[in-house]
Design a protein around this motif. Structure first.
Motif, PDB file in Angstrom:
ATOM      1  N   UNK A   1     -38.607  40.380  75.892  1.00  0.00           N
ATOM      2  CA  UNK A   1     -38.926  41.603  75.122  1.00  0.00           C
ATOM      3  C   UNK A   1     -39.097  42.804  76.052  1.00  0.00           C
ATOM      4  N   UNK A   2     -39.756  42.552  77.212  1.00  0.00           N
ATOM      5  CA  UNK A   2     -39.939  43.669  78.159  1.00  0.00           C
ATOM      6  C   UNK A   2     -38.595  44.134  78.697  1.00  0.00           C
ATOM      7  N   UNK A   3     -37.714  43.183  78.935  1.00  0.00           N
ATOM      8  CA  UNK A   3     -36.373  43.551  79.415  1.00  0.00           C
ATOM      9  C   UNK A   3     -35.658  44.370  78.360  1.00  0.00           C
ATOM     10  N   UNK A   4     -35.753  43.983  77.082  1.00  0.00           N
ATOM     11  CA  UNK A   4     -35.091  44.716  76.010  1.00  0.00           C
ATOM     12  C   UNK A   4     -35.678  46.126  75.838  1.00  0.00           C
ATOM     13  N   UNK A   5     -37.013  46.245  76.003  1.00  0.00           N
ATOM     14  CA  UNK A   5     -37.629  47.576  75.919  1.00  0.00           C
ATOM     15  C   UNK A   5     -37.134  48.483  77.059  1.00  0.00           C
ATOM     16  N   UNK A   6     -37.060  47.896  78.267  1.00  0.00           N
ATOM     17  CA  UNK A   6     -36.521  48.678  79.388  1.00  0.00           C
ATOM     18  C   UNK A   6     -35.076  49.058  79.147  1.00  0.00           C
ATOM     19  N   UNK A   7     -34.284  48.136  78.554  1.00  0.00           N
ATOM     20  CA  UNK A   7     -32.892  48.450  78.253  1.00  0.00           C
ATOM     21  C   UNK A   7     -32.767  49.563  77.236  1.00  0.00           C
ATOM     22  N   UNK A   8     -33.688  49.569  76.226  1.00  0.00           N
ATOM     23  CA  UNK A   8     -33.657  50.636  75.216  1.00  0.00           C
ATOM     24  C   UNK A   8     -33.942  51.993  75.864  1.00  0.00           C
ATOM     25  N   UNK A   9     -34.952  52.010  76.772  1.00  0.00           N
ATOM     26  CA  UNK A   9     -35.236  53.284  77.461  1.00  0.00           C
ATOM     27  C   UNK A   9     -34.055  53.714  78.309  1.00  0.00           C
ATOM     28  N   UNK A  10     -33.396  52.728  78.942  1.00  0.00           N
ATOM     29  CA  UNK A  10     -32.218  53.048  79.751  1.00  0.00           C
ATOM     30  C   UNK A  10     -31.106  53.599  78.871  1.00  0.00           C
ATOM     31  N   UNK A  11     -30.965  53.063  77.662  1.00  0.00           N
ATOM     32  CA  UNK A  11     -29.929  53.574  76.748  1.00  0.00           C
ATOM     33  C   UNK A  11     -30.229  55.036  76.365  1.00  0.00           C
ATOM     34  N   UNK A  12     -31.512  55.349  76.141  1.00  0.00           N
ATOM     35  CA  UNK A  12     -31.866  56.745  75.831  1.00  0.00           C
ATOM     36  C   UNK A  12     -31.524  57.662  77.007  1.00  0.00           C
ATOM     37  N   UNK A  13     -31.826  57.194  78.233  1.00  0.00           N
ATOM     38  CA  UNK A  13     -31.510  57.995  79.418  1.00  0.00           C
ATOM     39  C   UNK A  13     -30.021  58.214  79.534  1.00  0.00           C
ATOM     40  N   UNK A  14     -29.236  57.156  79.283  1.00  0.00           N
ATOM     41  CA  UNK A  14     -27.774  57.294  79.328  1.00  0.00           C
ATOM     42  C   UNK A  14     -27.305  58.291  78.279  1.00  0.00           C
ATOM     43  N   UNK A  15     -27.953  58.279  77.118  1.00  0.00           N
ATOM     44  CA  UNK A  15     -27.590  59.234  76.070  1.00  0.00           C
ATOM     45  C   UNK A  15     -27.815  60.674  76.504  1.00  0.00           C
ATOM     46  N   UNK A  16     -28.927  60.884  77.171  1.00  0.00           N
ATOM     47  CA  UNK A  16     -29.204  62.239  77.650  1.00  0.00           C
ATOM     48  C   UNK A  16     -28.201  62.669  78.701  1.00  0.00           C
ATOM     49  N   UNK A  17     -27.851  61.726  79.584  1.00  0.00           N
ATOM     50  CA  UNK A  17     -26.868  62.066  80.621  1.00  0.00           C
ATOM     51  C   UNK A  17     -25.534  62.362  79.990  1.00  0.00           C
ATOM     52  N   UNK A  18     -25.148  61.594  78.991  1.00  0.00           N
ATOM     53  CA  UNK A  18     -23.880  61.838  78.305  1.00  0.00           C
ATOM     54  C   UNK A  18     -23.891  63.175  77.565  1.00  0.00           C
ATOM     55  N   UNK A  19     -25.031  63.512  77.001  1.00  0.00           N
ATOM     56  CA  UNK A  19     -25.142  64.821  76.351  1.00  0.00           C
ATOM     57  C   UNK A  19     -24.930  65.946  77.355  1.00  0.00           C
ATOM     58  N   UNK A  20     -25.538  65.816  78.545  1.00  0.00           N
ATOM     59  CA  UNK A  20     -25.367  66.840  79.564  1.00  0.00           C
ATOM     60  C   UNK A  20     -23.921  66.937  80.012  1.00  0.00           C
ATOM     61  N   UNK A  21     -23.260  65.809  80.116  1.00  0.00           N
ATOM     62  CA  UNK A  21     -21.872  65.817  80.575  1.00  0.00           C
ATOM     63  C   UNK A  21     -20.906  66.214  79.469  1.00  0.00           C
ATOM     64  N   UNK A  22     -21.433  66.536  78.281  1.00  0.00           N
ATOM     65  CA  UNK A  22     -20.650  66.945  77.121  1.00  0.00           C
ATOM     66  C   UNK A  22     -19.719  65.835  76.621  1.00  0.00           C
TER      67      UNK A  22
END
Length: 507
Positions: free
Chosen positions: A362-383
């Motif tokens: 579960x902790x690994x999945x929570x960390x993965x979810x946060x990582x997915x949000x971070x990737x989303x923000x990076x993708x937003x910045x990169x347009x």
């Protein structure tokens, strides 16, 4: 450069002005010299002529006195009258030649005047000749003579007996009309005049004639001084140039005067023309300087605009490069993260609920979810991620944000909100707009140390002209303006320059 151009323009204006002033002063001296020569030469010539005329009259009086003192037939009125007439005819200035006895009674005349022989014992010239034997030639001030009943000058000499005692006077009458006629042919010039006066200032002749000027005692004080002086006429109160000369050794002064304004008229005319030329030259210099300064301003503005565009281009290029790099990394990381989350979900399904293994997964999945949000923000910045735009009611959005902030304010910090957007809406992503506004307001709150106030204002704004901002350009039209102000220390200039850089923070 601009200071050198202005200094050069001022130097040129000063040079033109100084040159005009020098030329004006030199022309003034030349005009005054011309007037001095003209008036002085005319006064010298006329005073010499007047002196010669008076010498002729004096010679006539001397000759008549010598003859009469030795003449034995004084009782023969016809003989004396004929002798006087023969002498007077040679001197045209003399109207009547008269013999006056010691008691002041006229005895003989050179011609009949229609007036009886008069008593002149009260006349100043008779009294002066009787009182002293050293009076010499006496010229009486202009009077109406009793001989002709006309205004005139009475020129006299003493008659003496053999023992030196007073025996009367011999007089020559020169009418003022004759003198005026003699000088009427002289043209002293425009707004100029000729004055012949006694030493006490009594005017004898004035050309052109003027009844308002009868005495000019100040002229005698100018005699023997500078060749030309400035004198104010008591008749009209105007300043005049005056060349004053004594008439030989006689008690007379002759003056040629000219209005100072008339004398300096050529200078005034030239100075008006020179002033106009100088003003035009100075205006042209000023216009040239203004044109150069405007050109420099345009060049400076163009240079600043070029630098701004270059800076924007460089910033855009850096952001594009950073976005490309971040997008590539985010895609690769997203692929790896997809595998991790996929296998994690499988492991999560196989792990027994409540077990230690399940908790770890579960902790690994929570960390993965946060990582997915971070990737989303990076993708937003990169347009790489394109958000859908929809109408956003900013008034409602900001009311929710203010309510959220008011509930979490630190102690000592006050929040003032003035929201006047009404029903206005903008096209955008409400979530991102909320996040931007929240970040700005949070930074304002965190910038306050101790107590202070954060002010939020939302208002409508109408741009009538295009406006260039640091990272964008706004066209004409209606806008909503969000202003966030705090009483904190503010941002340093180097921080202010980087506030739009992605991922930049001072924390």
């Amino acid at each position: 450069m601009r200071q050198r151009i202005v200094a050069g323009g001022l130097a040129l204006i000063a040079a033109f002005t100084g040159s005009a002033a020098w030329d004006g002063w030199r022309l003034h001296q030349q005009v005054m010299a011309v007037n001095e020569r003209e008036l002085g030469n005319l006064a010298t010539a006329l005073s010499g002529e007047a002196d010669r005329n008076l010498q002729a009259v004096d010679l006539l009086l001397r000759d008549t006195a010598t003859w009469y003192e030795g003449f034995a037939q004084r009782t023969d009125a016809d003989a004396v009258g004929a002798a006087l007439a023969s002498r007077a005819v040679g001197v045209q200035q003399v109207s009547v030649l008269t013999i006056v006895d010691a008691s002041g009674l006229q005895r003989f005349r050179s011609r009949a005047t229609g007036e009886p022989l008069a008593d002149v014992s009260d006349r100043p010239y008779f009294l002066k000749q009787r009182e002293t034997d050293t009076a010499g030639l006496v010229i009486n001030e202009p009077i109406v003579t009793r001989t002709e009943r006309q205004p005139g000058l009475v020129v006299s000499r003493r008659l003496s007996r053999a023992d030196g005692s007073f025996d009367g006077v011999v007089t020559a009458i020169v009418t003022l009309q004759a003198l005026q006629t003699a000088y009427s042919a002289i043209a002293p010039g425009e707004r100029s005049s000729l004055l012949l006066a006694l030493e006490d200032g009594s005017v004898v002749v004035q050309q052109p004639p003027s009844a308002s000027l009868t005495r000019v005692p100040e002229l005698s004080a100018l005699k023997g001084g500078a060749r030309i002086d400035t004198w104010t006429s008591p008749a009209d109160g105007r300043a005049k140039l005056a060349a004053v000369m004594g008439v030989g050794k006689q008690p007379l002064v002759l003056a040629i005067t000219r209005d100072l304004e008339e004398a300096l008229r050529p200078w005034h005319d030239e100075m008006r023309s020179a002033t106009l030329r100088t003003l035009l030259a100075c205006l042209l210099i000023a216009l040239a300087v203004a044109a150069l300064l405007r050109q420099l301003r345009r060049q400076a503005q163009a240079e600043r605009e070029r630098q701004r565009l270059e800076a924007r281009l460089q910033q855009t290029q850096r952001l594009e490069a950073l976005g490309t790099l971040a997008g590539g990394i985010a895609h690769d990381f997203n692929n790896i993260l997809g595998a991790i989350l996929g296998f994690g979900e499988l492991a999560q399904q196989e792990a027994a609920p409540g077990s230690a293994l399940r908790r770890h997964i579960d902790r690994v999945m929570q960390g993965g979810a946060r990582a997915r949000l971070l990737v989303g923000r990076i993708l937003e910045f990169s347009r790489s991620s394109v958000a859908d735009k929809a109408p956003v009611h900013v008034q409602t959005l900001m009311e929710e944000l203010v309510a959220m902030l008011a509930a979490t304010l630190p102690r000592g910090v006050d929040l003032e909100a003035r929201l006047d957007a009404g029903d206005s809406a903008v096209m955008g992503d409400s979530t991102r707009l909320y996040q931007v506004a929240m970040n700005v307001c949070s930074n304002a709150i965190q910038a306050i140390e101790g107590s202070g106030t954060v002010s939020i204002r939302l208002r409508r704004a109408e741009l009538r002209t295009q406006r260039t901002l640091s990272h964008a350009e706004l066209l004409e039209g209606p806008y909503l303006c969000l202003e966030v102000q705090d009483t904190g220390a503010g941002m340093a200039p180097e921080v202010l320059q980087r506030i739009f850089e992605p991922f930049f923070t001072t924390k």
